[in-house]
Design a protein around this motif. Sequence first.
Motif, mmCIF file in Angstrom:
data_model
loop_
_atom_site.group_PDB
_atom_site.id
_atom_site.type_symbol
_atom_site.label_atom_id
_atom_site.label_comp_id
_atom_site.label_asym_id
_atom_site.label_seq_id
_atom_site.Cartn_x
_atom_site.Cartn_y
_atom_site.Cartn_z
ATOM 1 N N LEU A 1 -3.655 0.524 -3.249
ATOM 2 C CA LEU A 1 -2.933 -0.869 -3.112
ATOM 3 C C LEU A 1 -2.273 -1.114 -4.529
ATOM 4 C CD1 LEU A 1 -2.827 -3.432 -1.312
ATOM 5 C CD2 LEU A 1 -4.993 -4.300 -2.740
ATOM 6 N N ARG B 1 -11.889 1.547 1.849
ATOM 7 C CA ARG B 1 -11.353 0.293 2.261
ATOM 8 C C ARG B 1 -10.555 0.573 3.847
ATOM 9 N NH1 ARG B 1 -7.944 -3.944 0.027
ATOM 10 N NH2 ARG B 1 -6.516 -3.355 1.585
ATOM 11 N N LYS B 2 -9.850 1.548 3.445
ATOM 12 C CA LYS B 2 -8.907 1.793 4.632
ATOM 13 C C LYS B 2 -9.602 2.446 5.832
ATOM 14 C CE LYS B 2 -4.594 1.817 5.012
ATOM 15 N NZ LYS B 2 -3.830 0.937 5.622
ATOM 16 N N GLU C 1 0.749 -1.140 0.067
ATOM 17 C CA GLU C 1 -0.066 -0.076 -0.154
ATOM 18 C C GLU C 1 0.832 1.188 -0.244
ATOM 19 O OE1 GLU C 1 -4.035 -1.782 2.288
ATOM 20 O OE2 GLU C 1 -2.857 -0.177 3.228
ATOM 21 N N GLN D 1 -5.291 -0.122 -7.015
ATOM 22 C CA GLN D 1 -6.800 0.166 -6.647
ATOM 23 C C GLN D 1 -6.863 1.276 -5.320
ATOM 24 O OE1 GLN D 1 -8.174 -3.591 -5.201
ATOM 25 N NE2 GLN D 1 -10.368 -2.858 -5.343
ATOM 26 N N ASP D 2 -7.744 2.368 -5.598
ATOM 27 C CA ASP D 2 -8.136 3.142 -4.611
ATOM 28 C C ASP D 2 -8.671 2.313 -3.589
ATOM 29 O OD1 ASP D 2 -8.882 5.104 -2.977
ATOM 30 O OD2 ASP D 2 -9.491 6.264 -4.538
ATOM 31 N N VAL D 3 -7.909 2.430 -2.112
ATOM 32 C CA VAL D 3 -8.469 1.520 -0.907
ATOM 33 C C VAL D 3 -8.816 2.456 0.089
ATOM 34 C CG1 VAL D 3 -7.479 -0.800 -1.535
ATOM 35 C CG2 VAL D 3 -5.973 1.013 -0.289
#
Lengths: 154, 720
Positions: free
Chosen positions: B280, B301-302, B266, B296-298
């Motif tokens: 990520l 999620r984060k 990340e 990927q835009d996390v």
Amino acid sequence: MSKQSLPESADILLVEDQPSDAELAARALQQEGLDMRLAVMRCGSELLDYIFSRGEHASRQPVDLPLLILLDLKLPRVSGDEVLEQLKADERTKHIPVVMLTSSREAQDVERCYQLGVNSFVVKPVDSTRFAETVQRLARYWITINEPPRTRSL
Amino acid sequence: MAELQHELPEMDGPPEDEHVLFGAEQQAIHSRLYEDAPVPYIVGTADGIIRKVNKQAAERLGYAQEELVGAPVVSIYAETPDGRPRAKQVLEKLRRGDDLVHDEAQMQTRDGSVFWARITIRSITNEAGGVVAHWGVFIDIEEQKALEKELRKARGESEAEVERRTSELSRINRALREEINKRREVQQEQNKQLAAMEASVVGMSIHESDGTFRYANPAHATIYGYDSPDELIGESWEILYDDRQVEDVKSEALVDLKQGRRWTGELRGLRKDGSYFDVLLSLTPLPDGGLACICQDVTRRKQQERELQRYADRLQTLHEIDRAILSAESPHAIADAALERVYEQLPCDRASVVVFDHESQQGEVLAYAVGGDSKIKRGARFPMSEFRITEMLESGQPEVVHDMQNVPPTSVLSKLQKEGIRSYISLPMMLDDELIGLVNLGSKETDSFTEAYQDLMREITDQVTIAIRQARLLEQVQKQTEELEQRVAERTAELESFTYSVSHDLRTPLRAIDGFSRLLDKDYGHLLDEEGQRLLSIVRTSASRMGQLIDDLLALSRLGRQEMRKAPIDMTELAHQVTEELLRVHDRDSVSVTIRDLPPAEGDRAMARTILTNLVSNSLKFTRDEAEPRIEIGAIEKEGAWIYFVKDNGAGFDMAYAHKLFGVFQRLHDDDEFEGTGVGLAIVERAVRRHCGDVWAEAEVDEGATIYFTLNDVPGVPNT
């Protein structure tokens, strides 16, 4: 019984605050015909005064020490075990046979008396006939069967 | 070499028939033609005898013309399966009426060499239709045959070759087709992949070995805030991160890639507009030194992760407090446990739990936790007015003071302020709509207590409230129980002592009554009339009875107070001792007593003796009127435990009164029938109970009684 009637010396000292028991015991001993001198006292302090010739008995001229002391446990003022303790603590009196004659069957009383050096612990039977028998047997044993100590004076 | 055998005499000139057929001129021409024809020519009779052979034929066959005339036709055929047999077949055909037969057969020269010939034979008929001769022509086809053979052979080889080539071709063809299909699939797959890559929400890119973009899908651009992949093509990946991240990538990810390893991790991505986000990345080295990147835009999620983590932390805090509270017992301990956890997990400088006593209008500090020294100590009590109890709090809502300077001071608040507390939160502990206390948290900063903080504290406060309530109830119950126990103990002791002293004190007068009435009887009995003596005897009997009663009561009382001396007891031996003694005392030799083998018990021997003595005495008493009195002492095993019993065949009793059997002074028989004080079985019951055992009875009127008891549940002795 009055103090005046106490003999100068007695073979058996009975300390009993209940007059009925005292009389029943006295009668039983008379019946036995042991020809012994009995002195009955009502409380512990009186016994001690008598033995050590002090207080009201200061003028007493003792000939002999008693052959047996029958001691009730529950006594007014100085209780039976206190009397016992003093008797057994004194070099002059510790050899006198002391029999507790009491209504108590309490284990702690029994234990304590033996700790203090009692010679026997007897529970008074409720039945008067058996009570009389018990007193008679005790007297016969300690006076006639048992060999008393040689020293009988203070 | 075959010698021709002439079956016919030699003939001169053409056969007569020819004359018939042709005119002489014709015949001459014919003969000429026949003789000179460049084709081997043979004329035979219908019977198969050669009549004429032209030069060509004779030459070919190696004979002189005249040698052959008169010889059987078959003789010029080879002696092989394709020779004479076939010639005979042909002749047969002709004989059957065929006028023209073509065939191939092996012929034979004079020197015996065999050759293949194509033969054509025609029947010559006369006017009447009868066969007069056979005309035959043969053509040497040996060469042709050889050629044919050669050709055939050649053809065979070539076919095999063709076949081989064909199969080779079809194989190649197939392979090609497969290859084509494969390529098509790959193509399709690539198309699909490309389409997928183009459409993917996951960022994908391919980089040259120098790091510049060779390809990027639209998502890749979007993720990093660019309008189109075109903006990235040719640029370096470094534009997508800040310097620090670039350094990190170079020192970490690129090292892995150079060694041929994939790298996933990340990073903090830098958008075109300068904002950051969590990305990520998965980087794969390519054979050409470039690399493929999936990203990927996390951020969300984060965020969720962080929220989950917060949630988990919160649960953990609550759980720990729960656990601490559960293991705590007193309100003090609960409050301590809760505050300790709060203090550990939630930032604050000061925390306390206060409970209110509405009767005395005071608040007690149950627990507190502070960074530094506090003027307010645990256990300190303040008038409730000292606490800032607002309407919010009374209605069950937390009171948050973001800056203490904004609220009117009380002495408690002033003390807090002196400690440097600038903001605080008070959470109400509500019990049945009543404010029973507060959980207070203070901070040296203003505005310390956020909404989330308040939410968590509210939950914690609720738990503390419930726990304190439980603990208070528990304390109450315990206190009440202790009081009750204390009272029971006192009462019991009083009762025991009363029983004892009464019994004890009664003995002396009783002995007097007994003793003096006896003396009266003995010394003055003769002065009394019969009625006087009867009355005196009632006095004496009553005294004796009362004496027994008192003895029993004393025994009962003693049993309750006496210390147990536990030891193994040989119950069989004890039963024998007790029985012998009782039989002697009661002078009841007639009773048949059976004593079985009894299992040993663990308990107080004196009490066990009391039990057996009472039970056997009872049995002796109640079998007194039996003709054959029987007593049995035994034991039965039930569910692994031993049950002792004493059984007799005596008077028994009505089971309807069984529940009264073990009560003090309870008697189931008239004194006229069986004397007794009604204490014996009560004594048994008490002795059995002191051994944690059980006692019960089975009986029937006039059929005897059985008393069962157990001793094996003595505390500290495992059940067998």
